[in-house]
Write an enzyme that holds these catalytic residues in place. Structure first.
Site, short mmCIF file in Angstrom:
data_model
loop_
_atom_site.label_atom_id
_atom_site.label_comp_id
_atom_site.label_asym_id
_atom_site.label_seq_id
_atom_site.Cartn_x
_atom_site.Cartn_y
_atom_site.Cartn_z
N GLU A 49 0.84 -1.20 0.00
CA GLU A 49 0.00 0.00 0.00
C GLU A 49 0.88 1.25 0.00
O GLU A 49 1.91 1.30 0.67
CB GLU A 49 -0.89 0.00 1.24
N LYS A 118 -9.85 1.46 -2.55
CA LYS A 118 -10.09 1.01 -1.18
C LYS A 118 -11.52 1.36 -0.77
O LYS A 118 -11.93 2.51 -0.83
CB LYS A 118 -9.09 1.69 -0.24
N CYS A 159 -5.67 -3.03 2.66
CA CYS A 159 -5.49 -2.80 4.10
C CYS A 159 -6.77 -3.01 4.92
O CYS A 159 -7.14 -4.13 5.20
CB CYS A 159 -4.90 -1.40 4.31
#
Length: 233
Positions: A49, A118, A159
């Site tokens: 990331e 995301k 994440c």
């Protein structure tokens, strides 16, 4: 629930690289390590990331790019040069006046196969430990992202997405056998949950999980936990 066998074995490389404040250095370092992984036989390579910029709400706007743009062009070129599938970690993306935390994936011919924004933004406040709000600057994505390889179907998260069991479950139901999560867990949540979440998602859905972190830099404003990991079903 039974694991469907992979079409055939392949080598996966997770690149846990040091990220500096200089974008050009980060891109050069990442591409060099991709080449090194490919030379060692990796057919699928994944970056962490925010691999091209420091991780922090104060940095996202400054480092943000369009996709396609400078960083994704470099990824496309090195994927084609090495003839690999390249999961481009994530970069801050600017589109329509909004910022996203976005992962672009490239195939062996250099074509972009998937783009994952995301979905679940990282907003946390652990008193005395860590406070961070991605939603101050970023907008959430709203879609599942998958791509096919000759080895298996792959699902993408970034994440904080790994905390949401339903997302992994949908990927499993859609035939994904490997889920890749570029992530930058911190020194508070990392030791507590990083490996636990990966093992949970793997066992629940009988899939392989790969989670890729930046290298730990104690001098950075946000210190990543590291510990890039692959978990089997």
């Amino acid at each position: 629930m039974f694991l469907k066998p992979l079409l055939h074995d392949f080598r996966l490389a997770l690149i846990q690289l040091h990220v500096s404040a200089v974008k050009s250095e980060n891109l050069q370092r990442a591409c060099g390590l991709v080449r090194e992984a490919s030379a060692k036989g990796a057919e699928v390579v994944a970056l962490p990331e925010c691999f091209n910029s420091p991780y922090g709400t104060q940095y996202f706007k400054e480092y943000a790019e369009k996709i396609p743009g400078e960083s994704t062009q470099k990824l496309s070129e090195v994927a084609k040069e090495c003839g690999i599938y390249l999961v481009g970690g994530s970069i801050p993306e600017e589109d329509g006046g909004k910022l996203y935390n976005t992962c672009a994936v490239f195939g062996p011919d250099g074509a972009m196969l998937a783009k994952h924004r995301k979905v679940h933004l990282f907003d946390i406040n652990v008193p005395g430990k860590i406070q961070f709000r991605e939603s101050e600057t970023l907008s959430p994505g709203n879609s599942f992202s998958m791509f096919d390889t000759p080895y298996c179907k792959v699902g993408l998260g970034i994440c904080y997405d790994i905390r949401f069991a339903e997302m992994a479950q949908v990927y499993g139901q859609k035939g994904c056998q490997l889920l890749i999560y570029p992530g930058a867990f911190n020194l508070t949540t990392g030791p507590a949950h990083w490996e636990l979440l990966q093992r949970g998602r793997a066992v629940d859905n009988q899939v392989y999980i790969a989670a890729v972190s930046p290298a730990r830099d104690e001098k950075a404003s946000y210190v990543a936990w590291g510990h890039s990991t692959v978990v089997n079903p």
